[in-house]
Write an enzyme that holds these catalytic residues in place. Structure first.
Site: not given
Length: 293
Positions: A66, A215-220, A222-223
């Site tokens: 990173y 990606f618990p929130l959808g990653g790049f 978002p959900l």
């Protein structure tokens, strides 16, 4: 240091003395755009890490690729010497190209170099947990993981690694690992809309293995869901808070590592641990994975 909260309850990594709060922090967004270079505001990045610790986070997920190097250097600047209960988890198996690409780096020399890079930039003598990252960009493949995993097992015997996990793997690869070394966690893509690992989560819970969604929130991307927005409004919460709360309700072996470079978003993420989802709400949220785009 004052007494810290336990966001989301706790989980003890199998075969270890590490008990972590289930809502942790992912360091990917501490860097610049495309996970490359310095952040726009390094002072704020440092403040985010410090605030995470003050809010009860004792599980940080990171990697020396990173930045590269930048996220680990910021973590060290922010909180070294580290709290005694902090568990830092890194991942190896890739590197960064000069074009900001993510080529694989799975040879013994590359894996060994990656461990030393993490140790140097974090200011550690041994890594608590190292995840072997395999597979394609965001999905597993079925290639054997024996050779790179044996390299990490060797580094564990040398005392550079305390425990080993796996990232972006299939069930077959998990089973393959059992004859090589003990595994304490699996890190795969999983969220309200991406539930290919439903059965795998259950199996790992039965085995006492932590499951850590990336990606618990959808990653790049978002959900986005009308159902999610509706439920969030009814609970006076944000959609992302509900998505995190759903994961905490999903299984007791799930550990969360949402990332952010914003103090406000960090606090919102931690507050998600306090959300209670009723059985009826959980049934409604379960429909999201079946919604048509």
């Amino acid at each position: 240091m004052t007494s810290r909260q336990n966001p989301g309850g706790t989980f003890t990594l199998k075969g270890t003395s590490h008990t972590v709060n289930r809502l942790g922090y992912g360091a990917m967004q501490l860097t610049g755009p495309m996970v490359w270079g310095e952040p726009k505001d390094r002072k704020t990045a440092v403040a985010v890490v410090r605030e995470a610790i003050s809010l009860g986070v004792n599980h940080i997920d990171t990697s020396d690729f990173y930045g590269p190097h930048i996220a680990n250097q910021i973590i060290r600047e922010a909180i070294h010497p580290y709290p005694k209960d902090l568990v830092i988890v890194t991942k190896v198996g890739a590197k960064r190209g000069p074009d900001k690409s993510w080529p694989k780096a799975m040879s013994p020399a590359e894996l060994t170099s990656a461990i030393h890079d993490n140790l140097r930039n974090l200011g550690l003598e041994a890594m608590d947990v190292v995840n072997l990252r395999v597979g394609e960009a965001h999905e597993p493949n079925e290639a054997s993981i024996a050779a790179p995993l044996e390299t990490l097992a060797g580094l564990k015997k040398q005392g550079l690694i305390r425990h080993i996990g796996l990232s972006n793997i299939s069930r077959r690869q998990y089973l393959e690992s059992q004859s090589i070394t003990d595994i304490v966690c699996v890190q795969n893509q999983y969220n309200l809309a991406h539930r290919h690992d439903d059965a795998f989560v259950v199996e790992l819970a039965r085995d006492g293995i932590a499951y850590v969604p990336f990606f618990p929130l959808g990653g790049f991307k978002p959900l986005q869901s009308a159902t999610l927005a509706k439920v969030a409004a009814s609970l006076k919460a944000t959609p992302m808070q509900v998505a995190l709360a759903w994961l905490l309700h999903r299984s007791p072996n799930i550990l969360l590592i949402p990332g952010t470079s914003s103090l406000q978003h960090l606090r919102e993420n931690i507050a998600a641990a306090a959300l209670t989802l009723s059985p009826a709400v959980l049934v409604e949220l379960d429909r999201i994975s079946r919604e048509k785009a």
